[in-house]
Design an enzyme around this catalytic site. Structure first.
Site, PDB file in Angstrom:
ATOM      1  N   GLU A  54       0.837  -1.209   0.000  1.00 50.42           N
ATOM      2  CA  GLU A  54       0.000   0.000   0.000  1.00 50.42           C
ATOM      3  C   GLU A  54       0.868   1.253   0.000  1.00 50.42           C
ATOM      4  OE1 GLU A  54      -0.921   1.909   3.460  1.00 50.42           O
ATOM      5  OE2 GLU A  54      -1.124   0.111   4.704  1.00 50.42           O
ATOM      6  N   LYS A 189      -4.645  -2.336  14.073  1.00 50.85           N
ATOM      7  CA  LYS A 189      -4.027  -1.236  14.805  1.00 50.85           C
ATOM      8  C   LYS A 189      -4.622  -1.162  16.211  1.00 50.85           C
ATOM      9  CE  LYS A 189      -3.151   1.483  10.629  1.00 50.85           C
ATOM     10  NZ  LYS A 189      -3.857   0.660   9.628  1.00 50.85           N
TER      11      LYS A 189
END
Length: 334
Positions: A54, A189
């Site tokens: 990404e 996360k």
């Protein structure tokens, strides 16, 4: 009364209009809109392993030139482990799969002026010929479009804390539920609600495997306290899982969660304290939507004296090594 000939003519005209409309609505070749680098194209054609990467981490994850150096190092790690890196971004409205050094540096220098681009944003960024840094969902979309089965990232998005009230759920999760790409990450996360994220992934039918453990990692730390239904102990195990998912045409992705190496793991209590303070500040400043995650990660980095950013870079590099090995094993298997 209308004659049979005029009736036949009217019917013929209607059918012609319907045929023209049908042709207009037929899907175009979406691959023609995407620019694939010569190296990546050749690797895909020859069955050589390719790893998608990404670009949000480059544009929004850290300042220049640290972001550029990290991007180069991650690509080098993928190569060292036998695969071709394919960093994905939208440049001047053109989705690009596989960036050269000049493009990587341009993206790194532009930084946060580049639009953070999830699946919902792709059409707008392309139509307006803007630059877009791809998130997990959009990177998966383009990887699947060109036939890249393995994608490495730092951590995926998930259900935000207090998501039961805000309904703030990352499109990464729904993308995993509908796009057959394997995502290699250090879990979710830790600024997010990990238990609810795993529940949502189950609802989406996503197979979640943890690498060499039964416990789902928490991004900055090895442990989250959440168990996973699937343990994989080698790149070959991962490749067999991905291959089975693909051959069964389940239509969704696979999430392989790789714990951060112990020597780079940040103190859980230090991180959690910083997260709670960052969350409070985000609410006070009304930071919401796709601006929230970059804000929280930046504040946590500041509050931990850069320890969390160092951990972030270390886990991305570790994921790149594991992901490349999985890609090699998958290519050998298929």
């Amino acid at each position: 009364m209308a004659s049979s000939s005029s009736s036949s003519s009217a019917s013929s005209s209607a059918l012609k209009r319907l045929s023209n409309l049908s042709n207009h609505l037929r899907p175009t070749n979406s691959n023609a809109l995407v620019k694939v680098s010569a190296e990546v194209s050749e690797a895909l054609s020859s069955g050589h392993p390719v790893v998608a990467l990404e670009s949000t981490i480059i544009a929004h994850g850290m300042p220049y030139p640290q972001n550029f150096e990290t991007a180069k190092e991650v690509e080098a790690i993928v190569r060292e482990n036998g695969a071709v890196p394919a960093t994905i971004a939208i440049l001047d409205g053109i989705p690009c799969v596989g960036l050269n050094l000049e493009q990587l540096e341009r993206l790194a220098q532009l930084g946060k002026s580049v639009q953070k681009t999830a699946r919902r944003d792709i059409a707008h960024v392309v139509a307006t010929k803007r630059n877009g840094a791809t998130t997990v969902s959009s990177t998966m979309f383009f990887a699947a479009m060109v036939g890249i089965p393995v994608f490495v990232t730092g951590g995926i998005g998930g259900v935000h804390r207090h998501g039961e009230h805000t309904m703030d759920i990352s499109s990464d999760l729904t993308e995993l539920g509908r796009t057959p790409v394997a995502v290699i990450s250090a879990g979710v996360k830790s600024i997010l609600d990990i238990p609810r994220t795993l529940e949502y992934l189950e609802t989406q039918g996503v197979c979640v495997g943890a690498y060499k453990t039964y416990e789902f990692p928490a991004f900055f730390t090895e442990r989250s306290g959440c168990k996973v239904p699937c343990r994989v102990d080698s790149p070959e195990d991962c490749a067999r899982l991905i291959d089975a998912n693909r051959k069964l045409h389940l239509g969704n992705g696979v999430l392989i969660a790789v714990p951060i190496p112990k020597e780079h793991s940040a103190s859980g209590s230090l991180i959690e304290s910083a997260i709670q303070r960052a969350l409070t500040e985000a609410r006070e400043k009304n930071v919401t939507g796709n601006a929230e995650t970059p804000f929280l990660l930046a504040r946590v980095s500041e509050l931990t004296g850069g320890a969390s950013l160092a951990s972030n870079i270390a886990l991305v590099k570790n994921n790149a090594a594991v992901g490349a090995k999985i890609s090699v094993a998958l290519a050998q298997l298929t």
